[in-house]
Design a protein around this motif. Structure first.
Motif, PDB file in Angstrom:
ATOM      1  N   UNK A 127      49.629   8.337  92.849  1.00 32.75           N
ATOM      2  CA  UNK A 127      49.206   9.729  92.646  1.00 32.75           C
ATOM      3  C   UNK A 127      50.169  10.469  91.735  1.00 32.75           C
ATOM      4  N   UNK A 128      51.466  10.388  92.047  1.00 30.25           N
ATOM      5  CA  UNK A 128      52.455  11.124  91.257  1.00 30.25           C
ATOM      6  C   UNK A 128      52.530  10.588  89.828  1.00 30.25           C
ATOM      7  N   UNK A 129      52.475   9.276  89.695  1.00 33.77           N
ATOM      8  CA  UNK A 129      52.519   8.679  88.366  1.00 33.77           C
ATOM      9  C   UNK A 129      51.309   9.088  87.537  1.00 33.77           C
ATOM     10  N   UNK A 130      50.127   9.074  88.150  1.00 33.40           N
ATOM     11  CA  UNK A 130      48.912   9.399  87.426  1.00 33.40           C
ATOM     12  C   UNK A 130      48.853  10.883  87.069  1.00 33.40           C
ATOM     13  N   UNK A 131      49.364  11.744  87.939  1.00 39.66           N
ATOM     14  CA  UNK A 131      49.424  13.172  87.614  1.00 39.66           C
ATOM     15  C   UNK A 131      50.341  13.408  86.420  1.00 39.66           C
ATOM     16  N   UNK A 132      51.499  12.751  86.418  1.00 37.98           N
ATOM     17  CA  UNK A 132      52.419  12.884  85.294  1.00 37.98           C
ATOM     18  C   UNK A 132      51.775  12.394  84.000  1.00 37.98           C
ATOM     19  N   UNK A 133      51.085  11.247  84.062  1.00 43.77           N
ATOM     20  CA  UNK A 133      50.405  10.716  82.874  1.00 43.77           C
ATOM     21  C   UNK A 133      49.325  11.674  82.392  1.00 43.77           C
TER      22      UNK A 133
END
Length: 428
Positions: A127-133
Motif C-alpha cells: 500500500x505505502x509503496x504503491x501510494x508513493x509510486x
C-alpha cells in the motif's frame, strides 16, 4: 522526530519480519523498475546518447539485484517454474535454430518480481509503496500537463526511441514535438476524454508513453477495488488516482477496463472465487476470432478496428506458430495474442498461467486482485502487443501479486546453502 519518522516510514515502507537491507534494496529495485526508462531518456537528452545496449544493461542490473535479494531465501517453486520455462525456451531455440532473448526476459519478469513480493512484501508494505509510486507518477504527469516545454527539455522522447531503433527519424508527424508518436492524437481522431481541455496531447509522465500510464492506472484501480469495505479511504485514493491518470493519458483501454472492474466488484460474482475466470484469456481470443471472421468494417485506429486486426491475424496462425516454432521474430504491432503465442508458444503459456491460479491467496482481497488482474491481462492482449511485459509496469504488478499471496503456510523456501528445510516446516 515523530513526524520525521512518519515521513521516513512513508518513503521507505517497512515489512514485518524482513531485514532492513533486503527491504531497502527491494524498495530501490521497484523504484528503478518504475523510473529507469525516464532516467535513461533524461540522460540521452541532456548528457549522452543512450542506445538499446544501455537499456538492456539497465534491465540486466535490475534483474541481477532481484536475484541478490531472492538468493537470501531460495524458493523451490520459483526455481522449479524458472527451470521448466527455461528448458522449454531452450527446446524452442533448438527447434528454431535461433535463441530468442526476449522470450527469456518476458518470462523472467513475473517470476522475479512475484518472488520479491512473496519474500519481502506484505499488504501494508505494498500500500505505502504503491501510494508513493502513484504520487510520483501524478507529479510528473502534472508537470507535463502544465509545463510541457520544461518537460520536453528534460525528456526528448522521440529522439530517445529513434536512437534505439524503435522509430524512424522522419516519422514524427507532430511538428516541433519531441514526444513519442502516441503522445499526440492525429488530426481526425482526436482525444476521447476531455478533448476541449487537453487538445490532442496524451500525457505520459515518467513512462514516456501514454499506453503505460493507462496500464498503470488499471493496476492502481485493481489494487484499490480489491480492498475490503473497511479500507474505503485507500480504495478511493487508488480509484481517484487511476481516474486522473486515465484522463491524462486518454487511455480508451484504461477507461473500459476500469469500468468493467467496478462492475465486477459490484456484482455477485465478486463474492465468489471466480475460478471460471481461468479461461478468460481463451474467451477473449475466441472473441477476437469472431470479430476477425464476421466484422465487416475493416481495420481502423478505433477500438473495434484494432480488435478486428488482431482477430484476422489470429485466424491465420498455423500449428507451428501456435507452438512458438514459427513467426516468433515477426512484428505484430498492437496484436498481443499473436505476439505472445508465437514468441512463447501455447504450452509454455499454459504452464505459466495454471500456477497463477493455483496460488493460495491471503484472503478475499487477494482472490479479488487475481480476478481483476486476469481481466487486465486478457483485455490488454487484445489491443497491445508488448506492454504487458513492459518492466516499468509489469514489475510492480507481479510484486503486488506476490504480496497478496498467503504467507501463513509458506514452507517452500529455506536459507541458501541449507541442505534441509528448517525444523517445524511442513510441506504445502
Amino acid at each position: 522526530m515523530q513526524s520525521f519518522a512518519s515521513i521516513r516510514d512513508f518513503i521507505f515502507p517497512r515489512s514485518v519480519g524482513v531485514s532492513v537491507p533486503a527491504e531497502r534494496l527491494t524498495f530501490w529495485i521497484l523504484i528503478a523498475a518504475l523510473l529507469y526508462q525516464a532516467v535513461l531518456c533524461a540522460i540521452h537528452t541532456n548528457v549522452h546518447a543512450i542506445s538499446t545496449a544501455g537499456v538492456v544493461f539497465s534491465e540486466f542490473v535490475i534483474y541481477l539485484l532481484c536475484m541478490v535479494v531472492l538468493s537470501k531465501s531460495i524458493r523451490l517453486e520459483l526455481v522449479a517454474l524458472a527451470a521448466l520455462a527455461a528448458a522449454y525456451l531452450f527446446l524452442l531455440a533448438i527447434m528454431r535454430n535461433q535463441l530468442d532473448p526476449k522470450g527469456f526476459r518476458d518470462v523472467m519478469i513475473p517470476i522475479l518480481f512475484y518472488g520479491l513480493g512473496r519474500q519481502i512484501g506484505d499488504i501494508k508494505y505494498a500500500d505505502r509503496l504503491l501510494k508513493l509510486a502513484a504520487l510520483l507518477v501524478l507529479a510528473f504527469g502534472f508537470m507535463e500537463w502544465f509545463f510541457l516545454d520544461f518537460y520536453s527539455r528534460i525528456f526528448n522522447i522521440f529522439s530517445y526511441y529513434v536512437n534505439q531503433g524503435g522509430l524512424a527519424a522522419g516519422s514524427n508527424w507532430a511538428k516541433d514535438s519531441v514526444l513519442g508518436l502516441n503522445g499526440m492524437r492525429p488530426e481526425g481522431i482526436g482525444r476521447t476524454i476531455l478533448p476541449a481541455l487537453l487538445g490532442s496531447h496524451r500525457i505520459s509522465s515518467i513512462f514516456l508513453e501514454p499506453v503505460s500510464l493507462g496500464n498503470f492506472a488499471v493496476i492502481l484501480a485493481a489494487w484499490g477495488l480489491a480492498k475490503p469495505r473497511e479500507e474505503i479511504k485507500d480504495m478511493l485514493f487508488f480509484l481517484l488516482a487511476a481516474a486522473v491518470m486515465i484522463v491524462m493519458s486518454d487511455s480508451r483501454y484504461g477507461m473500459i477496463t476500469v469500468a468493467l472492474l467496478i462492475v465486477l466488484r459490484c456484482s455477485p460474482l465478486a463474492r465468489s472465487r471466480n475460478s471460471w475466470l481461468i479461461a478468460l484469456p481463451l474467451l477473449s481470443a475466441l472473441m477476437l476470432l469472431l470479430i476477425g471472421a464476421f466484422f465487416g468494417g475493416g481495420y481502423s485506429d478505433s477500438f473495434i478496428g484494432r480488435l478486428y486486426a488482431s482477430g484476422r491475424v489470429l485466424l491465420n496462425l498455423d500449428a507451428g506458430m501456435l507452438l512458438g516454432l514459427d513467426g516468433y521474430n515477426t512484428t505484430f504491432g498492437d496484436m498481443g495474442y499473436p505476439s505472445l503465442l508465437t514468441r512463447l508458444g501455447l504450452p509454455l503459456c499454459f504452464l505459466l498461467w495454471c500456477p497463477f491460479w493455483m496460488l493460495k491467496m491471503e484472503d478475499q482481497r487477494g482472490d479479488r486482485f487475481r480476478t481483476y488482474i486476469t481481466l487486465y491481462i486478457s483485455l490488454i492482449l487484445c489491443v497491445s502487443g508488448t506492454s504487458l511485459f513492459a518492466l516499468k509496469t509489469a514489475g510492480i504488478l507481479w510484486f503486488l501479486v506476490g504480496c497478496a499471496v498467503s504467507k501463513a503456510t509458506d514452507s517452500s523456501s529455506f536459507p541458501a546453502g541449507s541442505a534441509t528445510r528448517p525444523a517445524g516446516k511442513t510441506k504445502e
